[in-house]
Write an enzyme that holds these catalytic residues in place. Structure first.
Site, PDB file in Angstrom:
ATOM      1  N   ILE A  43       0.846  -1.197   0.000  1.00 34.83           N
ATOM      2  CA  ILE A  43       0.000   0.000   0.000  1.00 34.83           C
ATOM      3  C   ILE A  43       0.876   1.240   0.000  1.00 34.83           C
ATOM      4  O   ILE A  43       1.718   1.409   0.889  1.00 34.83           O
ATOM      5  CB  ILE A  43      -0.915   0.014   1.249  1.00 34.83           C
ATOM      6  CG1 ILE A  43      -1.717  -1.286   1.341  1.00 34.83           C
ATOM      7  CG2 ILE A  43      -1.822   1.244   1.234  1.00 34.83           C
ATOM      8  CD1 ILE A  43      -2.329  -1.542   2.703  1.00 34.83           C
ATOM      9  N   CYS A  44       0.664   2.101  -0.957  1.00 34.79           N
ATOM     10  CA  CYS A  44       1.376   3.378  -1.015  1.00 34.79           C
ATOM     11  C   CYS A  44       0.546   4.396  -0.233  1.00 34.79           C
ATOM     12  O   CYS A  44      -0.384   5.010  -0.765  1.00 34.79           O
ATOM     13  CB  CYS A  44       1.554   3.807  -2.479  1.00 34.79           C
ATOM     14  SG  CYS A  44       2.418   5.374  -2.661  1.00 34.79           S
TER      15      CYS A  44
END
Length: 152
Positions: A90-91
């Protein structure tokens, strides 16, 4: 005697069980306080409505103050979102350089759910295939993340 880290996690767990039972379901494989699986559904009225997802949280011994963020990834089939890679990474800045001791497991889950809810179309990150190949065998914290917009 519980360690400070275990006390912090117990407090986070109690908050999740008291305030967010309708949104998030927490389980700990092998009753390991340092490894959580948080199940949730996409919010009503969003592109992900009714879809089921699972987040894996792994906590280091530095999760006391907490100095260090937990490692958080989607497991199973991750949502198709411009800030979520096919490998579940997840960015999201709060998981890395914008981590704050004021954040809790529930606030991280709510931030991820909010990120999903604000999506206007389902799409993978533009560099998904290349990144997933490069990330093989590594965790999300082994990368220096750069954020392409203000939504992550």
């Amino acid at each position: 005697m519980q360690t400070r880290m275990a006390k912090r996690l117990q407090k986070d767990l109690e908050q999740m069980q008291k305030s967010y039972t309708d949104q998030f379901n927490v389980r700990m494989p092998n009753n390991d306080i340092k490894h959580w699986i948080v199940a949730f559904e996409g919010a009503k009225g969003t592109l992900y409505q009714g879809e089921k997802f699972e987040l894996q949280f792994k906590f280091s011994n530095e999760y006391v103050e907490p100095i260090e963020s937990p490692e958080v990834i989607f497991i199973g089939k991750p949502p198709e979102h411009e800030h979520i890679y096919s490998n579940g990474f997840i960015c999201l800045s709060i998981l890395f350089d914008e981590w704050s001791a004021a954040l809790t497991v529930s606030s991280v889950c709510l931030s991820i759910q909010s990120m999903l809810s604000s999506a206007t179309k389902k799409m993978k990150p533009p560099n998904d295939a290349e990144f997933v190949k490069r990330a093989a065998g590594r965790g999300p914290k082994s990368f220096l993340w750069s954020y392409h917009d203000e939504k992550c």
